[in-house]
Write a protein that holds these residues in place. Structure first.
Motif, mmCIF file in Angstrom:
data_model
loop_
_atom_site.group_PDB
_atom_site.id
_atom_site.type_symbol
_atom_site.label_atom_id
_atom_site.label_comp_id
_atom_site.label_asym_id
_atom_site.label_seq_id
_atom_site.Cartn_x
_atom_site.Cartn_y
_atom_site.Cartn_z
ATOM 1 N N ASP A 13 0.835 -1.206 0.000
ATOM 2 C CA ASP A 13 0.000 0.000 0.000
ATOM 3 C C ASP A 13 0.865 1.249 0.000
ATOM 4 O O ASP A 13 0.555 2.243 -0.662
ATOM 5 N N GLN A 14 1.958 1.226 0.760
ATOM 6 C CA GLN A 14 2.861 2.382 0.804
ATOM 7 C C GLN A 14 3.454 2.664 -0.563
ATOM 8 O O GLN A 14 3.570 3.815 -0.987
ATOM 9 N N ILE A 15 3.823 1.603 -1.268
ATOM 10 C CA ILE A 15 4.369 1.778 -2.624
ATOM 11 C C ILE A 15 3.309 2.381 -3.536
ATOM 12 O O ILE A 15 3.578 3.286 -4.336
ATOM 13 N N GLY A 16 2.063 1.908 -3.380
ATOM 14 C CA GLY A 16 0.985 2.438 -4.216
ATOM 15 C C GLY A 16 0.662 3.876 -3.890
ATOM 16 O O GLY A 16 0.506 4.717 -4.780
ATOM 17 N N VAL A 17 0.575 4.190 -2.570
ATOM 18 C CA VAL A 17 0.258 5.556 -2.158
ATOM 19 C C VAL A 17 1.346 6.527 -2.586
ATOM 20 O O VAL A 17 1.090 7.642 -3.034
ATOM 21 N N ALA A 18 2.617 6.081 -2.437
ATOM 22 C CA ALA A 18 3.731 6.963 -2.788
ATOM 23 C C ALA A 18 3.934 7.066 -4.293
ATOM 24 O O ALA A 18 4.734 7.873 -4.765
ATOM 25 N N SER A 19 3.216 6.207 -5.043
ATOM 26 C CA SER A 19 3.291 6.223 -6.517
ATOM 27 C C SER A 19 4.722 6.019 -7.014
ATOM 28 O O SER A 19 5.243 6.785 -7.841
ATOM 29 N N VAL A 20 5.386 4.997 -6.464
ATOM 30 C CA VAL A 20 6.725 4.655 -6.948
ATOM 31 C C VAL A 20 6.606 4.189 -8.401
ATOM 32 O O VAL A 20 5.810 3.300 -8.716
ATOM 33 N N GLN A 21 7.393 4.800 -9.267
ATOM 34 C CA GLN A 21 7.297 4.520 -10.698
ATOM 35 C C GLN A 21 8.471 3.664 -11.175
ATOM 36 O O GLN A 21 9.597 3.760 -10.665
ATOM 37 N N ALA A 22 8.201 2.819 -12.179
ATOM 38 C CA ALA A 22 9.267 2.021 -12.807
ATOM 39 C C ALA A 22 10.003 2.900 -13.818
ATOM 40 O O ALA A 22 9.454 3.237 -14.871
ATOM 41 N N ASP A 23 11.249 3.304 -13.485
ATOM 42 C CA ASP A 23 11.995 4.162 -14.414
ATOM 43 C C ASP A 23 12.988 3.327 -15.216
ATOM 44 O O ASP A 23 12.960 2.085 -15.195
ATOM 45 N N ALA A 24 13.922 3.985 -15.911
ATOM 46 C CA ALA A 24 14.820 3.308 -16.858
ATOM 47 C C ALA A 24 15.719 2.281 -16.182
ATOM 48 O O ALA A 24 16.060 1.241 -16.772
ATOM 49 N N ILE A 25 16.120 2.537 -14.926
ATOM 50 C CA ILE A 25 17.042 1.613 -14.260
ATOM 51 C C ILE A 25 16.390 0.256 -14.005
ATOM 52 O O ILE A 25 17.029 -0.796 -14.097
ATOM 53 N N PHE A 26 15.067 0.264 -13.717
ATOM 54 C CA PHE A 26 14.353 -1.005 -13.549
ATOM 55 C C PHE A 26 14.231 -1.734 -14.886
ATOM 56 O O PHE A 26 14.369 -2.973 -14.957
ATOM 57 N N ASP A 27 13.988 -0.983 -15.950
ATOM 58 C CA ASP A 27 13.916 -1.604 -17.280
ATOM 59 C C ASP A 27 15.257 -2.238 -17.653
ATOM 60 O O ASP A 27 15.311 -3.343 -18.219
ATOM 61 N N SER A 28 16.358 -1.545 -17.323
ATOM 62 C CA SER A 28 17.693 -2.084 -17.625
ATOM 63 C C SER A 28 17.946 -3.361 -16.841
ATOM 64 O O SER A 28 18.541 -4.324 -17.346
ATOM 65 N N LEU A 29 17.454 -3.382 -15.599
ATOM 66 C CA LEU A 29 17.687 -4.541 -14.746
ATOM 67 C C LEU A 29 16.989 -5.783 -15.298
ATOM 68 O O LEU A 29 17.591 -6.857 -15.412
ATOM 69 N N VAL A 30 15.702 -5.673 -15.651
ATOM 70 C CA VAL A 30 14.991 -6.856 -16.164
ATOM 71 C C VAL A 30 15.521 -7.241 -17.536
ATOM 72 O O VAL A 30 15.530 -8.434 -17.910
ATOM 73 N N SER A 31 15.986 -6.269 -18.317
ATOM 74 C CA SER A 31 16.592 -6.591 -19.625
ATOM 75 C C SER A 31 17.873 -7.394 -19.431
ATOM 76 O O SER A 31 18.158 -8.346 -20.183
ATOM 77 N N ALA A 32 18.658 -7.019 -18.425
ATOM 78 C CA ALA A 32 19.906 -7.748 -18.131
ATOM 79 C C ALA A 32 19.600 -9.185 -17.736
ATOM 80 O O ALA A 32 20.317 -10.128 -18.123
ATOM 81 N N VAL A 33 18.543 -9.385 -16.961
ATOM 82 C CA VAL A 33 18.146 -10.739 -16.576
ATOM 83 C C VAL A 33 17.754 -11.543 -17.803
ATOM 84 O O VAL A 33 18.154 -12.706 -17.984
ATOM 85 N N SER A 34 16.972 -10.945 -18.677
ATOM 86 C CA SER A 34 16.488 -11.652 -19.860
ATOM 87 C C SER A 34 17.643 -12.061 -20.775
ATOM 88 O O SER A 34 17.696 -13.200 -21.259
ATOM 89 N N SER A 35 18.593 -11.133 -20.979
ATOM 90 C CA SER A 35 19.699 -11.430 -21.898
ATOM 91 C C SER A 35 20.705 -12.390 -21.272
ATOM 92 O O SER A 35 21.227 -13.288 -21.946
ATOM 93 N N THR A 36 20.985 -12.231 -19.985
ATOM 94 C CA THR A 36 21.977 -13.094 -19.331
ATOM 95 C C THR A 36 21.480 -14.522 -19.256
ATOM 96 O O THR A 36 22.243 -15.479 -19.467
ATOM 97 N N LEU A 37 20.218 -14.703 -18.935
ATOM 98 C CA LEU A 37 19.664 -16.049 -18.809
ATOM 99 C C LEU A 37 19.139 -16.584 -20.132
ATOM 100 O O LEU A 37 18.687 -17.744 -20.207
ATOM 101 N N SER A 38 19.180 -15.747 -21.158
ATOM 102 C CA SER A 38 18.707 -16.148 -22.502
ATOM 103 C C SER A 38 17.266 -16.665 -22.455
ATOM 104 O O SER A 38 16.942 -17.777 -22.911
ATOM 105 N N VAL A 39 16.385 -15.855 -21.860
ATOM 106 C CA VAL A 39 14.966 -16.221 -21.776
ATOM 107 C C VAL A 39 14.136 -15.187 -22.526
ATOM 108 O O VAL A 39 14.578 -14.070 -22.775
ATOM 109 N N HIS A 40 12.929 -15.596 -22.884
ATOM 110 C CA HIS A 40 12.061 -14.690 -23.643
ATOM 111 C C HIS A 40 11.449 -13.600 -22.752
ATOM 112 O O HIS A 40 11.235 -12.470 -23.195
ATOM 113 N N ILE A 41 11.129 -13.929 -21.507
ATOM 114 C CA ILE A 41 10.380 -12.995 -20.654
ATOM 115 C C ILE A 41 11.054 -12.889 -19.300
ATOM 116 O O ILE A 41 11.439 -13.903 -18.689
#
Length: 689
Positions: free
Chosen positions: A18-46
């Motif tokens: 709820d705190q995360i929702g109330v504070a409106s924490v947004q997914a910025d570029a660093i989070f996108d880079s992180l999940v992209s690194a996981v996808s490429s390193t593990l060679s997975v589609h998603i």
């Protein structure tokens, strides 16, 4: 205990979400880079950052699964990840009974493999960093370590994002709160000030000066300036409070009046305190000031309204008392009228006795009419509209009013000969005229003047006398005109408002004209007025012409007559008033009826239960000690089915009529009544249905 502990842990986990929702924490570029690194390193589609609450899972950010937003927790792989301390991996979803029927396995995107690590924020597992693929596989230990490390980084980023969002939110709230406070002080008209006692110069806010009637700030202001603006009658009291607070280095709290430059008087509330220097000597005084004029005026108005309500309640109590007295007086009048008629029959041809008895009867009938008016005033009698001649109606009223008017006031009546009939309740129209004439007399004070009442036929439409009126066509115009003091604009604006009055306390409730307007409106009419200060006032009352007049057929009321001989019968009469029982018995016996009269309803019930004697008619009074005439007649109809029954009462309401009709009462007789009216009622009762 274990279940309670689990519930508390889940509540704490959901609170962080709820705190995360109330504070409106947004997914910025660093989070996108992180999940992209996981996808490429593990060679997975998603790969994705998923959050899980009590009912659903949803995407915080993802790679390769843009179409997904949220789903039920029942179909969530991540719900298992948050329960595992290490990497949660499903090597082949089709062979795992927990997931083989999962909609994401059997349908798009056809997951065959899943791996996820719980995201921990503020000590609570709120979701998972996960990877998914469409082919079975198994992570190496190095890959598992990589995925766990990336989940730890994502958790720290989420926590930092939450802290930053909360900090930004708190700063925003503080800024908005400060703006609201500034706006509220300004909107409330609260002025602050701080005066140096050595220089006698005060620093003030603009609102302070506005409290004293200035649109802009005044250049110089000191204690002498302040006192000069205080109302002369309050100046000494204000100065005394100020000096006492100064001597004690305390506070003062006071309300006082001030005079504005436009001549108006305003009420101010001021609160302040004195401050001492290091030597204990007063060197400054500071405080706040508010214009409380609306509140003071409301309090004065409230006191005035309470007084008016008490006055209205007093009138209501008088009406109730009058109704009770009138009800008892009805019985007395019935005895007087009935016995005078019997005495007239016994007097034979003695002219002097007959003349006296005739005068007694006339007085009794006038008394009966008066009682009916009192009962209508106290709302114990339904209104009764009849077609009436305005000339006769107003003539009777003016004859009654003239003796009550001051000697210097003349009352003039002018009625056109061809004035049509109107359908009115005479009692209510008398009340209307009484109110209008009384107001006209008050408007003349002690000066000589004339009140003119007139009536004539006319034709009007909605546009002639104001919108909202339903009149259209032939009408009767009744006017009341006086040459009194007239009314100012403010009085005219509030004229028909309940409790509005210009009379001194104790001389009026302010209900008169609101009642007048209500009565006229209920008669389908319209009231308009015109008044000029110093010249006088005119009220015009428009009433629709009676239907008989519209059709050209004026019905003339004549007393009902009995066309056939009176039928002799056996009558049971029940009334707790012995004098009335004696009178009615004599009247009915003189008409040839056989009468059994009882003063107790219980005696009547007992008689009907135990006797085979047949009664042709049963008449019962409505009000009897501990009993109700309608209940008595219901019992009569049960004990002697088919017997015609009648109710007799000194006051008859619409509710009483409805109740009596519902139980089969054939006739309702109003008392006091004349022998002829009683005979007519008996005739109707004995007629076959």
């Amino acid at each position: 205990m274990k279940e309670l502990q689990s519930s508390l842990e889940e509540a704490a986990r959901l609170a962080v979400l709820d705190q995360i929702g109330v504070a409106s924490v947004q997914a910025d570029a660093i989070f996108d880079s992180l999940v992209s690194a996981v996808s490429s390193t593990l060679s997975v589609h998603i790969s994705a950052l998923m959050l899980v609450d009590a009912e659903q899972q949803w995407t915080f950010c993802s790679v390769g699964w843009d179409s997904f937003r949220s789903s039920s927790r029942d179909s969530s792989f991540c719900a298992y990840s948050i329960l595992d301390d290490a990497v949660f991996e499903v090597e082949d979803t089709r062979t795992d009974e927990r997931f083989c029927n999962n909609p994401f396995v059997t349908g798009e995107p056809f997951f065959r493999w899943y791996a996820g690590v719980a995201l921990s924020v503020r000590g609570q597992r709120i979701g998972a960093l996960c990877a998914m693929d469409t082919a079975p596989r198994r992570l190496t230990s190095i890959e598992k370590s990589f995925l766990a490390s990336m989940a730890e980084i994502a958790s720290r980023l989420l926590e930092e994002g939450l802290l930053k969002a909360e900090r930004d939110h708190a700063l925003k709230i503080a800024s908005e709160s400060e703006e609201r406070l500034r706006f509220a002080l300004d909107a409330a008209g609260i002025g602050d000030w701080d005066m140096n006692l050595q220089t006698n110069v005060a620093r003030r806010s603009l609102n302070h000066d506005r409290c004293f009637g200035y649109a802009d700030a005044v250049s110089e202001w000191g204690y002498d300036t302040f006192l000069k603006h205080v109302h002369a009658e309050d100046r000494d009291r204000v100065d005394q409070h100020f000096q006492v607070a100064l001597a004690t280095l305390g506070e003062y709290d006071i309300e006082f009046r001030c005079e504005w430059s436009d001549g108006s008087t305003h009420w101010l509330w001021s609160k302040g305190r004195f401050y001492a220097d290091c030597e204990g000597k007063p060197y400054r005084v500071a405080g706040i000031q508010v214009d409380v004029t609306p509140r003071v005026q409301s309090e004065v108005q409230r006191i005035s309204l309470e007084s008016q309500v008490r006055e209205a309640q007093k009138h209501e109590a008088i009406g109730t008392l009058a109704g009770g007295i009138a009800h008892d007086f009805n019985n007395i009048l019935g005895i007087i009228l009935g016995n005078s008629k019997l005495a007239a029959e016994d007097a034979g041809l003695n002219a002097s006795i007959l003349e006296s008895l005739e005068e007694i009867e006339k007085a009794g009938l006038r008394g009966r009419d008066l009682v009916q008016q009192i009962l209508a005033f106290s709302r114990k009698q339904p209104t009764n509209r009849v077609a009436a001649q305005p000339g006769k109606l107003l003539g009777d009223m003016t004859r009654m009013l003239r003796p009550m008017l001051p000697a210097q006031v003349s009352l003039v009546l002018e009625v056109d000969d061809d004035t049509p009939l109107i359908n009115v309740d005479r009692v209510q129209i008398d009340q209307v005229m009484m109110n209008l004439v009384t107001n006209a007399v008050h408007a003349m004070a002690s000066r000589a003047g004339t009140i003119r009442i007139s009536a004539r036929g006319c034709t009007v439409s909605d546009s002639d006398i104001g919108h909202g009126c339903l009149l259209d066509g032939p009408c009767v115009l009744i006017s009341v005109v006086d040459n009194g003091s007239g009314m100012d604009i403010e009085t005219k604006q509030h004229l028909f408002e309940p409790f509005f009055t210009t009379k001194p306390v104790g001389e009026g409730t302010g209900l008169g004209l609101s009642v007048v307007e209500g009565i006229v409106t209920r008669h389908g009419g319209k009231i308009v007025f015109d008044s000029t200060l110093g010249v006088g006032t005119r009220f015009d009352l428009y009433f629709p012409v009676a239907q008989e007049e519209r059709s050209g057929e004026v019905s003339i009321e004549t007393p009902a007559t009995i066309s056939s001989p009176v039928v002799k019968s056996r009558v049971l009469y029940i009334d707790d008033d012995e004098a009335l029982v004696f009178l009615v018995t004599r009247l009915l016996e003189r008409s040839g009826h056989a009468v059994t009269a009882l003063v107790s309803s219980e005696e009547a019930r007992e008689l009907l239960r135990t006797t085979n004697e047949r009664f042709d008619v049963v008449i019962s009074d409505y009000n009897m000690p501990g009993d109700n005439g309608i209940e008595v007649l219901k019992d009569v109809m049960c004990l002697k089915p088919g017997t015609p029954v009648a109710l007799i009462s000194g006051y008859i309401t619409d509710a009483m009529r409805e109740e009596a009709a519902s139980v089969g009462v054939k006739e309702i007789i109003f008392k006091p009544n004349s022998p002829q009216e009683l005979a007519q009622a008996m005739h109707r009762l004995l007629q076959p249905d």
